[in-house]
Design an enzyme around this catalytic site. Sequence first.
Site, PDB file in Angstrom:
ATOM      1  CB  SER A  15       3.477   3.925   3.205  1.00  0.00           C
ATOM      2  OG  SER A  15       2.732   3.464   2.375  1.00  0.00           O
ATOM      3  CE1 TYR A  70       2.521   8.926   1.128  1.00  0.00           C
ATOM      4  CE2 TYR A  70       1.680   6.272   0.832  1.00  0.00           C
ATOM      5  CZ  TYR A  70       1.196   7.036   1.120  1.00  0.00           C
ATOM      6  OH  TYR A  70       1.667   7.057   2.291  1.00  0.00           O
TER       7      TYR A  70
END
Length: 249
Positions: free
Chosen positions: A144, A158
């Site tokens: 990501s 995350y």
Amino acid sequence: MSDKVLLITGGTRGIGAATARAAAAAGWKLALSYRRDEASAERMRRALEAEGAEAATFQADVGREIDVLRLFDEVDRRFGRLDGLVNNAGVTAPISRLADFDAERVERVLRVNVLGVILCCREAVRRMARERGGRGGAIVNVSSAASRLGSACEYIDYAASKGAVDTLTVGLAREAAADGIRVNAVRPGLINTDIHESSGEAGRVVRLAPGVPLQRGGEPEEVAAAIVWLLSDAASFCTGSLLDVSGGR
Ligand code: NAP
């Protein structure tokens, strides 16, 4: 159509599902795993078969070793070979500041996004490595843009898990190169999928889109195209690459 078999974790919704459709069009046979949404998995399998692709779905929580072992065994039995792996399954957590994190949420994120990716890579390498009698292969990890940006005030845990995915990608690329295995990652930016709803803000992409240089969120198909390219022979000299698919963000 080739005989090559691709396993996509979380391949039945969002970016994984778009990758499955693009990979099917490129001639891959597909093994798609999901965690609990059996209805989406079944719809996906039927849609791919209607397009003439060979596809099978498997329930497995990638954060549980016993499930990962069963998943790869079932893929072995169904297809008899493995040529590609997309580590796409991943979770965020409810938007929160670090000071309010509890250990349980952090453990869940790390378990799925880090342990799950490592275990799936291990099982793939055991099957693909030339030294172990395999034919080589390609792995693409779905990281990501959060690994670069840090996700402050949203979900730093995350972002940190995706930092681990980037590092794993570079390390495994170097370790597995001589075994004929290429390992790369894509780093999507803000992409229109259900993952934002599960973190508690369904409208997150719309809110943040003005800050994206390309002035919009991305579509799962735009990430899928990068993943399928990295899997393909067209990317034969790419390994250890972290490809941003983030509209410039
Ligand atoms: P999504 O729409 O929420 O889909 C997630 C998929 O992963 C589903 O198929 C889900 O299965 C599966 N999954 C979740 N936890 C799992 C587990 N423990 N074991 C096995 N499968 C599991 O997510 P997405 O947006 O497509 O995200 C896919 C990947 O892209 C993730 O790694 C995410 O971190 C990354 N990413 C997304 C964005 C974005 O903006 N969307 C941006 C950057 C990176 P069920 O259907 O059974 O629930």
